[in-house]
Design a protein around this motif. Structure first.
Motif, mmCIF file in Angstrom:
data_model
loop_
_atom_site.group_PDB
_atom_site.id
_atom_site.type_symbol
_atom_site.label_atom_id
_atom_site.label_comp_id
_atom_site.label_asym_id
_atom_site.label_seq_id
_atom_site.Cartn_x
_atom_site.Cartn_y
_atom_site.Cartn_z
ATOM 1 N N UNK B 111 0.973 -1.174 0.019
ATOM 2 C CA UNK B 111 0.125 -0.094 0.241
ATOM 3 C C UNK B 111 1.117 1.109 -0.109
ATOM 4 N N UNK B 112 0.682 2.010 -0.684
ATOM 5 C CA UNK B 112 1.161 3.363 -1.086
ATOM 6 C C UNK B 112 0.354 4.607 -1.115
ATOM 7 N N UNK B 113 1.116 5.702 -0.914
ATOM 8 C CA UNK B 113 0.411 6.952 -1.059
ATOM 9 C C UNK B 113 0.712 7.720 -2.084
ATOM 10 N N UNK B 114 -0.129 8.061 -2.989
ATOM 11 C CA UNK B 114 0.107 8.877 -4.326
ATOM 12 C C UNK B 114 -0.439 10.281 -4.488
ATOM 13 N N UNK B 115 0.097 11.041 -5.071
ATOM 14 C CA UNK B 115 -0.624 12.322 -5.416
ATOM 15 C C UNK B 115 -1.705 12.075 -6.444
ATOM 16 N N UNK B 116 -2.941 12.454 -6.059
ATOM 17 C CA UNK B 116 -3.854 12.261 -6.939
ATOM 18 C C UNK B 116 -3.617 12.642 -8.748
ATOM 19 N N UNK B 120 2.156 10.301 -8.894
ATOM 20 C CA UNK B 120 3.299 9.930 -8.676
ATOM 21 C C UNK B 120 3.393 9.607 -7.098
ATOM 22 N N UNK B 121 4.241 8.777 -6.677
ATOM 23 C CA UNK B 121 4.121 8.331 -5.145
ATOM 24 C C UNK B 121 4.775 9.311 -4.523
ATOM 25 N N UNK B 122 4.136 9.501 -3.187
ATOM 26 C CA UNK B 122 4.806 10.437 -2.500
ATOM 27 C C UNK B 122 5.886 9.935 -1.575
ATOM 28 N N UNK B 123 6.552 11.000 -0.973
ATOM 29 C CA UNK B 123 7.816 10.796 -0.049
ATOM 30 C C UNK B 123 7.656 11.594 1.372
#
Lengths: 168, 168
Positions: B111-116, B120-123
């Motif tokens: 599971x990851x968090x991405x900028x909608x 792009x995957x968040x850091x």
DNA sequence: CAGTATCCTGTCCGATACTG
DNA sequence: CAGTATCGGACAGGATACTG
């Protein structure tokens, strides 16, 4: 915090908790990050029983969070230095600190983080380093990768965001 | 996670753990923040035993993290809506997620968090909202306020910073 | 479905005593 | 000082059965 409850869990949060979820582990990590790396220092600072301290230290070494280094021989003595992985854990501690200060500090904050130059108290927030935007905002979405379990992927099929109040 | 171990603790981290430190509580909070607020949803998503779920839900209501609301009468049924306090807890979950993904995801992130917008995957990183500077950097210092205990104040008398590698 | 009631187990944790 | 060994208590958590 039973082994059986999280064994085989694929959730990253569960995985983190699996390694450092015990109550003392977090506080021990905090101490080591501040440079208190000897047994007696941890024992004194935390008021933890020696057997528990020993057990937790070994577990943290096992988890790759601490490195056991001899700082003197005859007699041999070890200190427990935080690894890069432990340093990476700082954000979790900061998040917990911030949350505790905001919500469970009835008589005021006991420990805070300040900007060294100005002395102004920090306002901690999780952001995307790439954009500077808070992650707990509707601009960000949680997604399941291909490696997530089938059920997890189903649950994340619809939009899953934090920060959107009318979510439910 | 015994009551005796943290009762009377003034450390904000310990205080946070006191309320939500149990293993399931964090995962339950995550689910409610994503809009899964009914008993059966939580039961299914988490695979938790009903008695444990009931116990944890009541504790979270007690801690002011969840609000028990009837969503239908006859028969009376409740859902458990996250309060502002719970929403404030999101950063802790994000920190745990990020840490788990970086260090305990051998086969890849589930599971990851991405900028909608961009996908792009968040850091994820903890920063000072006022300056945008990461808190786990030498520019920031932990300090004990006047409300901290004597021993705590002594321990924070010298510089306590994260991010400075040569700390110990 | 939404829980409660009961019983059981594992283990976190504390207290204490002990060793090199 | 830096631990280990042992004991006991409290409780998280699991399994199951039951109720409205």
């Amino acid at each position: 915090m039973q082994k059986t409850s999280y064994e085989g869990m694929q959730c990253p949060i569960a995985r983190s908790l699996e390694r450092v979820g015990e109550w003392w582990s977090m506080l021990i990590l905090r101490e080591t990050l501040f440079g208190f790396t000897r047994f007696y220092e941890l024992e004194e600072n935390l008021g933890i029983a020696p057997n528990m301290l020993s057990r937790r230290l070994n577990a943290l070494v096992e988890a790759g969070m601490l490195e056991k280094c001899a700082y003197t021989t005859r007699p041999i003595r070890y200190e427990y230095k935080p690894t890069d992985r432990a340093r990476d854990f700082a954000d979790v501690l900061l998040a917990l600190l911030s949350f505790g200060n905001r919500h469970f500090a009835p008589e005021g904050k006991s420990v805070t983080v300040i900007h060294d130059e100005t002395g102004i108290e920090a306002v901690p927030v999780m952001v995307d380093a790439r954009t500077g935007i808070p992650l707990a905002s509707p601009a960000y979405r949680w997604v399941a990768g291909p490696l997530a379990s089938q059920s997890t992927r189903e649950r994340y099929a619809t939009d899953r965001r934090l920060g959107s109040s009318g979510l439910a």
